[in-house]
Design an enzyme around this catalytic site. Structure first.
Site, short mmCIF file in Angstrom:
data_model
loop_
_atom_site.label_atom_id
_atom_site.label_comp_id
_atom_site.label_asym_id
_atom_site.label_seq_id
_atom_site.Cartn_x
_atom_site.Cartn_y
_atom_site.Cartn_z
N SER A 35 -5.79 3.66 4.37
CA SER A 35 -5.32 2.89 3.22
C SER A 35 -6.47 2.15 2.55
O SER A 35 -6.33 1.02 2.08
CB SER A 35 -4.24 1.88 3.65
OG SER A 35 -3.49 1.45 2.54
N SER A 76 0.79 -1.23 0.00
CA SER A 76 0.00 0.00 0.00
C SER A 76 0.82 1.28 0.00
O SER A 76 0.25 2.38 -0.04
CB SER A 76 -0.95 0.01 1.20
OG SER A 76 -2.05 -0.84 0.97
N LYS A 79 -0.08 3.74 -2.62
CA LYS A 79 -1.09 4.80 -2.48
C LYS A 79 -0.47 6.18 -2.31
O LYS A 79 -1.17 7.19 -2.40
CB LYS A 79 -2.04 4.48 -1.34
CG LYS A 79 -2.90 3.24 -1.59
CD LYS A 79 -3.98 3.10 -0.54
CE LYS A 79 -4.82 1.86 -0.78
NZ LYS A 79 -4.15 0.62 -0.31
#
Length: 387
Positions: free
Chosen positions: A129, A69, A72
């Protein structure tokens, strides 16, 4: 300072001014003393100073690995660009598609067919997230996640992330989806530098959409009050990952940890890197973009002197105690005559560290000086003749 002269001058230090990378692609001619890095268990990591862009410690920093993640961060960077350009507004209502609803992993638990404010989706993306928020936002600004990923890769190329390829906007494991610790540190620095008004969201410890309150997975936000972001990630292929940034006494550091064994390990590694950087190094602003280093004589112009500097904020990170061993050698081109355009290179600033050459940068005009009138040119010709 006379025309064409060379002299050693103490470096001046300024504070409270904005970012400019020190080194760009320029290699140092000499190196300061090596500072042994701390022990970090993760297979790849890097510690970088935000303002100078200098890497202070690293291991496998250019090894391509799944970023989970941490992806992101680029999703947010592209979306912040849309906000800045006006193509996305915080109050926009965004429809939630079936594809967004189907997202696995961390989620806001959005209902298909509902609409949610862009600001709430962005905060869910950053703080929690949330994968469903990432897909919904990607579809809103690019029409589809596939189109959005193409933009992510284009931006990565533009800002110099040479070893990073995105295959999705969420960071789930997918063949070919990879980044490096160095690239992720550079991405974090770009986001902090270009979007400070949105970067503050990375320091939020929790987020509630009115139904559920969820908490930021970045444990360093609770553990170290100087940490103000940025992101965690975890997947089967990536292990436990972390990007952390902290700001102390005017110095900002960015630590990236990839592939740690567990949550505690990535926190310990991130904290150890930050403590190492703040304890062992110091960053100073050597020359400010708009403050002259010298004002030499210029001939045949509508002004008699011209302000010269580096044209950008020039930072340097050195082991503590070594800034006092820095000196600058300023060289100005012989017979500096008008006209001179703003930004035109007319000399050099060379940095010496402990009497050894360190780096050299162009000395540029900080303002334009046009050609003088007939009277001014005549006076200057006489003065030159008398020299």
């Amino acid at each position: 300072m006379t025309r064409g002269s060379l002299r050693r001058i103490p470096l001046r230090i300024f504070s409270g001014l904005l970012f400019a990378a020190l080194l760009d692609s320029q290699a140092l001619a000499a190196a300061p003393p090596e500072v042994p890095p701390p022990y970090i268990a993760a297979p790849a990591w890097v510690l970088m100073d935000h303002d100078s862009g200098q890497v202070l410690a690293e291991h496998n920093a250019d090894k391509s690995l799944p970023p989970a993640s941490l992806t992101k961060l680029m999703t947010a960077y592209v979306l912040f660009g849309k906000l800045k350009s006006g193509n996305l507004k915080l109050d926009d209502r965004i429809d939630i598609s079936q594809q967004a609803w189907n997202a696995k992993g961390a989620r806001l638990f959005l209902r298909p067919g509902s609409s949610v404010r862009a600001e709430d989706l962005l905060k869910g993306l950053i703080v929690l997230s949330a994968n469903d928020a990432a897909i919904a936002l990607a579809e809103r600004v690019a029409g589809s996640e596939i189109n959005f990923v193409a933009e992510m890769n284009a931006v990565a190329h533009r800002i110099g992330l040479d070893h990073t390829v995105f295959m999705n906007a969420t960071g789930h494991d997918e063949k070919g989806h990879a980044a490096t610790a160095r690239d992720l540190a550079r991405l974090a620095a770009a986001l902090i530098r270009e979007f400070p008004e949105y970067y503050r969201w990375f320091s939020l410890k929790e987020f509630s959409d009115g139904r559920i309150t969820q908490y930021n997975h970045n444990a360093l936000l609770w553990r170290d009050l100087t940490v103000d972001g940025v992101k965690t990630g975890q997947s089967h292929s990536a292990g436990f990952c972390l990007i952390a940034s902290a700001h102390r006494d005017g110095m900002r550091l960015i630590a990236v940890v990839l592939g740690a064994q567990d949550e505690n390990a990535r926190v310990e590694d991130g904290q150890r890197l930050l403590e190492h950087g703040f304890r062992r190094f110091e960053t100073r602003l050597l020359y400010a973009a708009d403050i002259p280093a010298v004002r030499p004589r210029i001939w045949m112009g509508d002004q008699s002197t011209i302000p010269l500097g580096v044209g950008r904020n020039l930072y340097l990170t050195l082991p503590r105690g070594w800034h006092e061993k820095l000196h600058a050698r300023v060289t100005v081109r012989e017979s500096l005559n008008a006209p001179v355009q703003r930004g035109q290179a007319v000399g050099t600033i060379a940095l010496d560290l402990d009497r050894e050459p360190l780096a050299e940068f162009p000395l540029v005009a900080l303002k334009q000086v046009g050609e003088g009138n007939l009277f001014q040119r005549t006076i200057d010709k006489i003065q030159l003749w008398l020299q």
